[in-house]
Scaffold this active site. Sequence first.
Site, PDB file in Angstrom:
ATOM      1  CE  LYS A 245      -2.886   3.128   2.529  1.00  0.00           C
ATOM      2  NZ  LYS A 245      -2.152   4.198   1.826  1.00  0.00           N
TER       3      LYS A 245
ATOM      4  N   GLY B 290       6.244   5.704   8.519  1.00  0.00           N
ATOM      5  CA  GLY B 290       5.332   6.834   8.630  1.00  0.00           C
ATOM      6  C   GLY B 290       5.445   7.481   9.992  1.00  0.00           C
TER       7      GLY B 290
ATOM      8  N   GLY C  27       2.052   4.650  13.715  1.00  0.00           N
ATOM      9  CA  GLY C  27       2.757   3.450  14.120  1.00  0.00           C
ATOM     10  C   GLY C  27       2.184   2.844  15.385  1.00  0.00           C
TER      11      GLY C  27
ATOM     12  CD  GLU D 289      12.225   5.244   8.868  1.00  0.00           C
ATOM     13  OE1 GLU D 289      11.946   6.223   9.614  1.00  0.00           O
ATOM     14  OE2 GLU D 289      12.352   5.340   7.642  1.00  0.00           O
TER      15      GLU D 289
ATOM     16  CB  CYS E 264      12.062   9.926   8.735  1.00  0.00           C
ATOM     17  SG  CYS E 264      13.154   8.821   7.807  1.00  0.00           S
TER      18      CYS E 264
ATOM     19  CD  GLU F 271       8.799  13.532  11.906  1.00  0.00           C
ATOM     20  OE1 GLU F 271       9.765  13.084  11.282  1.00  0.00           O
ATOM     21  OE2 GLU F 271       7.802  12.845  12.211  1.00  0.00           O
TER      22      GLU F 271
END
Length: 502
Positions: A198, A251, A256, A273, A307, A403
């Site tokens: 996906k 993501g 997560g 991750e 990231c 973030e």
Amino acid sequence: MNVQTKFSEAASSLLSSASSLFIDNDFRAPKTGEGNPIKVENPATLEALLTLAPLTTADVDDAVAAARNAFDNGPWPGLPATERARLMFKLADLMERDAALLAELETLDNGMPTVLSNHMALPLSIEIMRYYAGWPTKLDGRTIPATPGAANGAPTLTYTRREAVGVVAAITPWNFPLGMAILKLGPALAAGCTVVFKPSELTPLTAMHLARLIAEAGFPEGVVNVVIGEGSIVGAHLANHPHVDKISFTGSTEVGKSILGAARGNLKRVSLELGGKSPVVVFADADLEQAIPGAAMATFLLQGQNCMAGTRLFIEKPIYETMMAGIEQVAKGLKLGDPFAMDTMVGPLISKAQQDRVASYVVSGVEQGAELVTGGNRQGPGHFFEPTLFSNTSADMRIVQEEIFGPVISAQVFDDASDLKALARRVNDTQYGLSGSVWTKDLSKAHGMAHLIRSGQVAINCHGAVDINVPFGGMKQSGWGREYGEAALDGYLETKAITAVF
């Protein structure tokens, strides 16, 4: 801002024949088409590229069933390792043949500057596939000199096998679409798993052409299936699905955590991750000719949608003003604009929502007392945002703790370079632990600081030192498991012990 739309004939052909569902080596129409259509736009021009029919959970069930059948009943897991390797090498060759088209598609729906899509994204993606194509013939076990009690003293042979986990749901983000896809597919296929992939619904173009290449390469039906749809429907159903054995997700940390909750139903294997807020620590003895552009591009590369972006900058006091002036000059000198122009280094953000998010953090930084040195403004007509630098920031500010996923650096000064543990407490004051870098000519200081930083990857006198042979992943809330290198294969394999009594 003058931004041109460029379509090759091959790209136009893909856009005109696109589908959101690829099962058993064939694109097909979704079952119902109910729900919100998936609208894909060019983030540089806001032009609509295509509209895809939405998927339902029934479509996801079909994709999982195809992968399940290919694993349980098809030839893939039992295929000779040399044949798995041959097909993967063939896929890499086809990617190389179509590299110009894949780079164009990456730039069209992601906004990645063409200098990066052509000279970084495509070569790296091909290299990753070829690296993992070399692994199927090397996934061997061990013989163990064991004397199990059940043998009652009889001669025994004990050995281990590395076996595929099963059906993998690979869920990837929009910031590096093709590379993220190959980082999941490479080790999964090498291990003998089947995959339901996906991609982000914002950036599906390279995934759709990759599906075509998988069929052309001759992979058996059901080995790789592609589902393009909203994360809240398609991604969530994959995470909950009882016939999926593993989730590999890249993501946000928030998503997560939700995947972890969903995976407990059948105790799926999970690799994650996730987010980052990586530190860049620059000591007074650093080579500023390297450190200034290095620290700037640690964040501004890929518009900060990265990231491992080094968004928290720690500078020793004697060089603080020089370092900040240098980064300001770099920020102002980076060309922002048409991603198809060869001299563009900063393209658009992925969406209006992301542009709004970055702008809101700039406002927050100013309101909390940070000094805006440069940038901080939107540009148009696409989702552009200027490279941005803040000075006089502190750990209690949102721009330092959260973030942003945009081109925003928050700089802090430190005085005492002799107390590395005290500095490390400041550097580690974050929930994240993905990447980081240290800049100094003093090797003792460099390695001492690198050991103290709580991140899965730390570079010295560079940032984001990614290589296919080097494991990459996070500590703390930046994730579980590793990608790249041999370490990535562990997440797709089970170790089985077998004992025979003679």
